[in-house]
Design a protein around this motif. Structure first.
Motif, PDB file in Angstrom:
ATOM      1  N   ILE A  61     -17.501 -17.698  -1.597  1.00 57.50           N
ATOM      2  CA  ILE A  61     -16.250 -17.018  -0.821  1.00 57.50           C
ATOM      3  C   ILE A  61     -15.738 -15.973  -1.968  1.00 57.50           C
ATOM      4  O   ILE A  61     -15.905 -16.390  -3.131  1.00 57.50           O
ATOM      5  CB  ILE A  61     -15.280 -18.089  -0.498  1.00 57.50           C
ATOM      6  CG1 ILE A  61     -14.110 -17.353   0.608  1.00 57.50           C
ATOM      7  CG2 ILE A  61     -14.775 -18.863  -1.603  1.00 57.50           C
ATOM      8  CD1 ILE A  61     -13.135 -18.259   0.957  1.00 57.50           C
ATOM      9  N   SER A  62     -15.450 -14.965  -1.298  1.00 50.42           N
ATOM     10  CA  SER A  62     -14.921 -13.777  -2.357  1.00 50.42           C
ATOM     11  C   SER A  62     -13.968 -13.039  -1.370  1.00 50.42           C
ATOM     12  O   SER A  62     -13.790 -13.117  -0.278  1.00 50.42           O
ATOM     13  CB  SER A  62     -15.954 -13.040  -3.057  1.00 50.42           C
ATOM     14  OG  SER A  62     -16.577 -12.399  -1.942  1.00 50.42           O
ATOM     15  N   ARG A  63     -12.928 -12.167  -2.276  1.00 51.85           N
ATOM     16  CA  ARG A  63     -12.096 -11.388  -1.762  1.00 51.85           C
ATOM     17  C   ARG A  63     -11.881 -10.016  -2.338  1.00 51.85           C
ATOM     18  O   ARG A  63     -12.438  -9.809  -3.446  1.00 51.85           O
ATOM     19  CB  ARG A  63     -10.827 -11.940  -1.471  1.00 51.85           C
ATOM     20  CG  ARG A  63     -10.060 -12.329  -2.783  1.00 51.85           C
ATOM     21  CD  ARG A  63      -8.959 -13.300  -2.819  1.00 51.85           C
ATOM     22  NE  ARG A  63      -7.691 -12.624  -2.015  1.00 51.85           N
ATOM     23  CZ  ARG A  63      -6.644 -13.479  -1.699  1.00 51.85           C
ATOM     24  NH1 ARG A  63      -6.749 -14.619  -1.947  1.00 51.85           N
ATOM     25  NH2 ARG A  63      -5.725 -12.754  -1.065  1.00 51.85           N
ATOM     26  N   ASP A  64     -11.871  -9.051  -1.494  1.00 53.65           N
ATOM     27  CA  ASP A  64     -11.744  -7.453  -1.936  1.00 53.65           C
ATOM     28  C   ASP A  64     -10.279  -7.124  -1.707  1.00 53.65           C
ATOM     29  O   ASP A  64      -9.871  -6.909  -0.768  1.00 53.65           O
ATOM     30  CB  ASP A  64     -12.569  -6.728  -1.350  1.00 53.65           C
ATOM     31  CG  ASP A  64     -12.552  -5.190  -1.976  1.00 53.65           C
ATOM     32  OD1 ASP A  64     -11.498  -4.698  -2.048  1.00 53.65           O
ATOM     33  OD2 ASP A  64     -13.622  -4.499  -1.898  1.00 53.65           O
ATOM     34  N   ASN A  65      -9.524  -7.358  -2.743  1.00 54.90           N
ATOM     35  CA  ASN A  65      -8.027  -7.075  -2.684  1.00 54.90           C
ATOM     36  C   ASN A  65      -7.627  -5.540  -2.302  1.00 54.90           C
ATOM     37  O   ASN A  65      -6.631  -5.297  -1.491  1.00 54.90           O
ATOM     38  CB  ASN A  65      -7.047  -7.384  -3.865  1.00 54.90           C
ATOM     39  CG  ASN A  65      -7.505  -8.814  -4.279  1.00 54.90           C
ATOM     40  OD1 ASN A  65      -7.486  -9.661  -3.311  1.00 54.90           O
ATOM     41  ND2 ASN A  65      -7.256  -9.354  -5.349  1.00 54.90           N
ATOM     42  N   THR A  66      -8.643  -4.661  -2.559  1.00 49.37           N
ATOM     43  CA  THR A  66      -8.269  -3.315  -2.300  1.00 49.37           C
ATOM     44  C   THR A  66      -8.495  -2.936  -0.647  1.00 49.37           C
ATOM     45  O   THR A  66      -7.877  -2.500  -0.088  1.00 49.37           O
ATOM     46  CB  THR A  66      -9.025  -2.434  -3.189  1.00 49.37           C
ATOM     47  OG1 THR A  66      -8.969  -2.423  -4.420  1.00 49.37           O
ATOM     48  CG2 THR A  66      -8.921  -0.939  -2.713  1.00 49.37           C
ATOM     49  N   LYS A  67      -9.650  -3.519  -0.168  1.00 50.75           N
ATOM     50  CA  LYS A  67      -9.831  -3.563   1.248  1.00 50.75           C
ATOM     51  C   LYS A  67      -9.232  -4.570   2.108  1.00 50.75           C
ATOM     52  O   LYS A  67      -9.296  -4.465   3.167  1.00 50.75           O
ATOM     53  CB  LYS A  67     -11.568  -3.372   1.370  1.00 50.75           C
ATOM     54  CG  LYS A  67     -11.989  -2.496   0.837  1.00 50.75           C
ATOM     55  CD  LYS A  67     -13.643  -2.579   0.970  1.00 50.75           C
ATOM     56  CE  LYS A  67     -14.348  -1.539   0.406  1.00 50.75           C
ATOM     57  NZ  LYS A  67     -15.865  -1.620   0.511  1.00 50.75           N
ATOM     58  N   LYS A  68      -8.605  -5.745   1.394  1.00 51.21           N
ATOM     59  CA  LYS A  68      -8.112  -6.612   2.111  1.00 51.21           C
ATOM     60  C   LYS A  68      -9.068  -7.358   3.181  1.00 51.21           C
ATOM     61  O   LYS A  68      -8.850  -7.611   4.290  1.00 51.21           O
ATOM     62  CB  LYS A  68      -6.873  -6.261   2.937  1.00 51.21           C
ATOM     63  CG  LYS A  68      -5.713  -5.910   1.989  1.00 51.21           C
ATOM     64  CD  LYS A  68      -4.433  -5.334   2.838  1.00 51.21           C
ATOM     65  CE  LYS A  68      -3.283  -4.923   1.940  1.00 51.21           C
ATOM     66  NZ  LYS A  68      -3.711  -4.038   1.151  1.00 51.21           N
ATOM     67  N   VAL A  69     -10.433  -7.750   2.474  1.00 52.42           N
ATOM     68  CA  VAL A  69     -11.310  -8.273   3.427  1.00 52.42           C
ATOM     69  C   VAL A  69     -11.867  -9.691   2.448  1.00 52.42           C
ATOM     70  O   VAL A  69     -11.923  -9.627   1.400  1.00 52.42           O
ATOM     71  CB  VAL A  69     -12.444  -7.263   3.281  1.00 52.42           C
ATOM     72  CG1 VAL A  69     -13.752  -7.852   4.068  1.00 52.42           C
ATOM     73  CG2 VAL A  69     -12.017  -6.118   4.133  1.00 52.42           C
ATOM     74  N   LEU A  70     -12.031 -10.546   3.437  1.00 49.83           N
ATOM     75  CA  LEU A  70     -12.482 -12.025   2.763  1.00 49.83           C
ATOM     76  C   LEU A  70     -13.940 -12.100   3.180  1.00 49.83           C
ATOM     77  O   LEU A  70     -14.566 -11.636   4.276  1.00 49.83           O
ATOM     78  CB  LEU A  70     -11.537 -13.056   3.476  1.00 49.83           C
ATOM     79  CG  LEU A  70     -12.096 -14.351   2.941  1.00 49.83           C
ATOM     80  CD1 LEU A  70     -11.624 -14.593   1.789  1.00 49.83           C
ATOM     81  CD2 LEU A  70     -11.365 -15.344   4.133  1.00 49.83           C
ATOM     82  N   TYR A  71     -14.548 -12.413   2.076  1.00 54.25           N
ATOM     83  CA  TYR A  71     -16.124 -12.646   2.437  1.00 54.25           C
ATOM     84  C   TYR A  71     -16.804 -13.865   2.350  1.00 54.25           C
ATOM     85  O   TYR A  71     -16.004 -14.690   1.796  1.00 54.25           O
ATOM     86  CB  TYR A  71     -17.083 -11.753   1.633  1.00 54.25           C
ATOM     87  CG  TYR A  71     -16.718 -10.237   1.661  1.00 54.25           C
ATOM     88  CD1 TYR A  71     -15.761  -9.649   0.539  1.00 54.25           C
ATOM     89  CD2 TYR A  71     -17.400  -9.306   2.583  1.00 54.25           C
ATOM     90  CE1 TYR A  71     -15.642  -8.134   0.800  1.00 54.25           C
ATOM     91  CE2 TYR A  71     -16.820  -8.188   2.271  1.00 54.25           C
ATOM     92  CZ  TYR A  71     -16.114  -7.572   1.606  1.00 54.25           C
ATOM     93  OH  TYR A  71     -15.952  -6.277   1.556  1.00 54.25           O
ATOM     94  N   LEU A  72     -17.727 -14.356   2.999  1.00 49.02           N
ATOM     95  CA  LEU A  72     -18.425 -15.393   2.685  1.00 49.02           C
ATOM     96  C   LEU A  72     -20.060 -15.242   2.799  1.00 49.02           C
ATOM     97  O   LEU A  72     -20.439 -14.656   3.946  1.00 49.02           O
ATOM     98  CB  LEU A  72     -17.995 -16.464   3.958  1.00 49.02           C
ATOM     99  CG  LEU A  72     -18.564 -17.923   3.880  1.00 49.02           C
ATOM    100  CD1 LEU A  72     -18.198 -18.534   2.630  1.00 49.02           C
ATOM    101  CD2 LEU A  72     -18.344 -18.843   5.081  1.00 49.02           C
TER     102      LEU A  72
END
Length: 122
Positions: A69-80
């Motif tokens: 799991i990760s997150r891109d704070n600039t894009k406001k997107v959560l990934y799995l």
């Protein structure tokens, strides 16, 4: 406006990989934790992974070492990131916004849910 929209699901053979995304509104993304859950037909919703504001991650035992799991704070997107997929990983994957985040793998800690994206492993 609270909103969570998942994407990236699909059909894959066992051993394959997929990357799921969850786009969140600014309010939702700023919550203490955001998590991924999954639900297969006839089964209860179960936790997959969660990430808090500091980037601390937590995984269920069933996916530890295979999913990230990760997150891109600039894009406001959560990934799995789903690797080494197994047939038992087949489910609808749903992202959720946490409230208290004391036990990030408990569904009761989350108050807003997306519609989900289907992952089918054969």
């Amino acid at each position: 406006h609270v909103q969570l929209v998942e994407s990236g699901g699909g059909s894959v053979q066992a051993g394959g990989s997929l990357t799921l995304s969850c786009t969140a509104s600014a309010y939702t993304y700023s919550s203490k934790c955001i998590g991924w859950f999954r639900q297969a037909p006839g089964k209860e919703r179960e936790a997959v992974a969660a990430i808090d504001m500091d980037g601390t991650t937590t995984y269920s035992d069933s996916v530890k070492g295979r999913f990230t799991i990760s997150r891109d704070n600039t894009k406001k997107v959560l990934y799995l990131q789903l690797n080494s997929l197994k047939t038992e990983d087949t489910a609808k994957y749903i992202c959720a916004k946490g409230v208290y985040c004391a036990n990030v793998l408990s569904p009761s800690e989350y108050d807003t849910w997306g519609q989900g994206t289907q992952v089918t492993v054969s």
